[in-house]
Every structure is written in C-alpha cells, then in structure tokens.
Write an enzyme that holds these catalytic residues in place. Structure first.
Site, PDB file in Angstrom:
ATOM      1  CD  GLU A 114       3.537   4.355  -8.761  1.00 25.29           C
ATOM      2  OE1 GLU A 114       3.438   3.330  -9.459  1.00 25.29           O
ATOM      3  OE2 GLU A 114       4.260   4.440  -7.752  1.00 25.29           O
ATOM      4  CE  LYS A 115      -1.656  -3.461  -8.821  1.00 23.33           C
ATOM      5  NZ  LYS A 115      -0.335  -4.124  -8.791  1.00 23.33           N
ATOM      6  CB  SER A 116       4.393   0.940  -6.377  1.00 20.43           C
ATOM      7  OG  SER A 116       4.262   2.334  -6.284  1.00 20.43           O
ATOM      8  N   GLY A 155       0.380  -0.097 -13.461  1.00 18.55           N
ATOM      9  CA  GLY A 155      -0.996   0.359 -13.605  1.00 18.55           C
ATOM     10  C   GLY A 155      -1.336   1.525 -12.702  1.00 18.55           C
TER      11      GLY A 155
END
Length: 402
Positions: free
Chosen positions: A66-68, A220
């Site tokens: 996951e894009k933090s 994202g």
C-alpha cells in the site's frame, strides 16, 4: 470526489535539524558510500502507473504494498560528525534536511555487549502516524528498502536480498533488544518495521484486508520490481498506482492580486491562483489556474501564513479544474514537467481498480510459469535469495506491536 484531506503536516519528522557543518559531513559520507552527488536526494522516485505497465507485471516479478500517506525519509545510521564513538541516527527528507534523532538505538546482530552500533547504514522508508480508537497516536517508520548496511552497498542487488539484509541485520536484533529492554525502547520516538508486501498479483488481499485495517492514510499502491537494482532518481520499474481521483500533482503556487488604479492592493480579495511546473534548476513555467471558491479562500486566509511561492498538492475534479488538497512543505520543488506529463498520461490512460483486478489472474499465471524450475532460476536463487526466508519471518513479526 475529492481525495481525503489528511494533512501531511500532522506527520512531522522527529528530531532536531542538524547544524550546517554536520550536514556537510553527513552528505559527504553518504555520497562517498553510494557514489552519488552530495546535494542530490539518493532515494528512488516512482513513475505513474498506466496501461502499458500491466504488461510489465506480466513479464517481471513484483512486490506490491500500500502507498502510505506520510513523509518519505531515508534513515542513516552513522557515527556523530563531531564526536568519536558516538552512534547517531538521522532522518533526511527530499529537501536534504537532516534531523538528528535522539533516544533511539539499533543494536547489531549477535552483540551481547550492546556497545556495537551500525555505521554507513541507509534505509528507505516512510514516516506514518497511526491513529488508534480513543485518540492514541503512534509514529512509525515503515521500511521498504535497504541501500546499505554497515558500509556494504546493496543497491545493485535484487529486492529480496536488500529486504533480507534489513530483516536479518536490523529488524531481528531490534526485536530481540526490545523484548529485553522494554523500558529503554518505550521512549523511542517511533517504531521501526518492515512494510507489509505481497506478491505482485496479491492486490486483492491489499484491497480487502490490508488497506481497510490501516490506521494511517493511504492513497494507492506501489509496485516494486524484484528483478532490478535500486535506482537513485526516477526508476522506470518502480510503479505508483493511484485511483483517478487520487492522482495529484505538486505545483508552485503564485498569487496574483488585482492592481487597482488608485490606492493599495486589497489582499483580502480573492486573487488569481497560478500554478507553475518545474522546468529544472530555478526555472518555473505557468501551467494552469487553481480553482478556489469563496469558502476555500476564507479557509486559506485563516491559516494566517504566506501562501504564495509554496508547493501545493492539487487534484483534478470532475469538471477538470485543479483544486487545492494540501501544502507540501516537505518538498523543495514542484513536480518536474516530465512528472506532470506522466501523471496527466496516467489520468488519461488510467488503470482503474477494476482493471487491475481483472488482470490479476493472468499476472498470477505468468508469475507461476516463470517459477518453473530452470538452471537460470536456480542460479539466481543461489546468488540473490539467501536472505529471502528472513523477510517472511520478520514481516510477520513486524505486524505485531513492538
């Protein structure tokens, strides 16, 4: 629909800004270690995901996470620039601002004395702020790559080797130290753990299980190729996927107020919000206007801080208007024109969540076809995967509270 407006200012880098002379020494050490420019951020930068990248996922092996929504920082373990035999930890951002982090210690593997410390060790990761029910907040440093460990540079090695080095040499000793030194680790300014990753075709688990349980913001996915080295600067194999409504661009904001024929400029009146893109060096060019309604203008004024000449993150609304999302004071420059074109292409040629999920069975089949035994694959395993088992073990441990 606007993206979630989780202010990046909520996440601040812990520590004290290092003095200029110390920064000069630190930059020189890192540049010498990696063979890079001392004034250039050595971290990798992803490219926006577009339809052509679906083929890349079918042809090569990837990890996905996951894009933090946090602050990208590199973590550097070294000896203090001015004092011998004093271990020091620094976080530095894309602006090359170095923060000296105190009251934290990363033990060395198999060191019973507790006196040894890491030097010339460089990790890539992101600071996120987890918020729990009841309001408790916990700062975390999520590691997604390891550039160097104790003077050995691993950038040319494959991803599983790099993550394996982190798991074996840093995370495992830290976990063991935490169990026996709970009082000391309780005052650490943040927790450190390996970012949870899945195989490239495992996005359904991310969408259904991982992302809904996150206690920090997400905007994202990140796909990292396991077959390529770590690249400083733009990495064409490092893919950033966002839903269309979350594809944002960082611009330089300039306010242009109306010039009255007589009297002073009315700075309370709504100005033109001009958005500029970076052309390189100190050059900016006008790109578009940012749409701001009266309510948003009042909110911006209420901040009571300078607005012009700041980096702002904007998104494109349903009427194709650029809208303010947040300030990006963690960035030195706006997005380069090449990045802007890439994001626009990603929006125009975007891949939806549904598109990704539709392709996953094909990507999964291609992955297992590549895993069929071959001499080449066995040789690759022997040379680059010796630390891979440690990744799975430590990744599992990192999900627990430290």
């Amino acid at each position: 629909m606007a993206p979630s407006e989780k202010d990046i200012e909520e996440v601040s880098v812990p520590g004290v800004l290092a003095p200029r002379d110390d920064v000069r020494v630190l930059k020189t050490r890192i540049a010498k270690l990696l063979g890079t420019s001392p004034d250039t951020f050595p971290g990798s930068q992803p490219v926006s995901f577009s339809k052509k990248h679906l083929q890349a996922l079918k042809e090569k092996n990837y990890f996905v996470c996951e894009k933090s929504d946090g602050i990208r920082c590199l973590l550097y373990m070294t000896e203090h620039p001015r004092y011998e035999n004093r271990p020091s930890v620094y976080l530095f951002d894309r602006k090359m601002n170095f923060y000296h982090v105190e009251k934290i210690f990363y033990p060395v593997e198999n060191d019973k004395s507790g006196k040894k410390y890491h030097v010339d060790t460089l990790l890539d990761g992101e600071l996120v702020l987890d918020i729990y029910p009841g309001g408790k907040k916990q700062l975390r440093y999520l590691v997604f790559d390891c550039l160097a460990c104790d003077g050995i540079v691993y950038m040319s090695r494959l991803l599983d080797k790099r993550l394996g080095i982190f798991a074996k040499s840093i995370q495992k000793p830290l976990d063991e130290y935490t169990k026996t030194h709970m009082r000391e680790t309780a005052i650490f300014p943040f927790l450190t753990s390996l970012k949870k990753m899945e195989l490239g075709h495992g996005i359904l688990k991310l969408f259904n299980e991982v992302i809904p349980r996150l206690r920090h913001g997400n905007d994202g996915l990140i796909f990292t190729c396991t077959e390529t080295p770590y690249v400083s600067g733009t990495d064409q194999s490092l893919l950033k996927w966002k839903p269309k409504e979350m594809n944002t661009i960082d611009f330089m904001l300039k306010l242009e107020f109306a010039q009255p024929e007589e009297g002073d400029i009315d700075y309370s009146a709504m100005p033109e919000f001009q958005l500029g893109v970076w052309e390189g060096r100190n050059m900016y060019s006008f790109f578009a206007f940012m749409y701001v309604d009266e309510k948003e203008w009042e909110k911006l004024k209420s901040f009571n801080v300078p607005l012009s000449e700041r980096i702002v993150e904007c998104y494109l609304d349903d009427e194709n208007r650029w809208r303010f999302l947040r300030f990006r004071d963690d960035k030195r420059d706006a997005n380069h024109i090449s990045t802007v074109k890439s994001v626009l292409q990603s929006i125009e040629d975007g891949v939806s969540k549904e598109d990704l999920l539709k392709e996953m069975p094909i990507i999964r089949e291609a992955y297992y076809n590549r895993k069929k035994p071959s001499v080449t694959k066995r040789k690759l395993d022997e040379t680059s995967n010796d630390d891979a088992p440690a990744i799975k073990k430590v990744a599992k441990e990192s999900e627990k509270e430290i």
